[in-house]
Design a protein around this motif. Sequence first.
Motif: not given
Length: 144
Positions: A20-44
């Motif tokens: 909803f908020w991506k549609e409302a604001l024109g936002y995108i998924d924030e890339p994971p912080p370096p050096p992580f390639a994915t949010r799942a990798e960062w989360h782990a």
Amino acid sequence: MAARISLTLDSTDAQVLAAFWKEALGYIDEPPPPPFATRAEWHAQFDLPEDDLPEHGAWLCDPDGVGPYLSILNVPEPKTAKNRLHIDIRVPGHGNSDEQWARIRAEAERLARAGGRVLAEFDQQHVVMADPEGNEFCVAVASA
């Protein structure tokens, strides 16, 4: 230099609210912080309970880097009261008050089709809405 802010919304379904908020604001998924390639990798990297999954959160950003970051995190308790802080979506454009009000109403209608809900209209001023989980926000004209 002014501080940058990030806003966080509590949620029962972060992925639905993020859509909803991506549609409302024109936002995108924030890339994971370096050096992580994915949010799942960062989360782990965190020592979290087994049932705390990456999809229980969403991290959004303005693709132009102007607006605040938006984090959406699942929490166990439901929303029970009015927000103490809310987002104002400002509709751009100039014109007389009738033209501005027409743009506000058109944006509110678009957001209602995306899953929002109109709570109240204040003629020629703003529309109070709720996102799919009931978080209030306003749609108003942008300052000149």
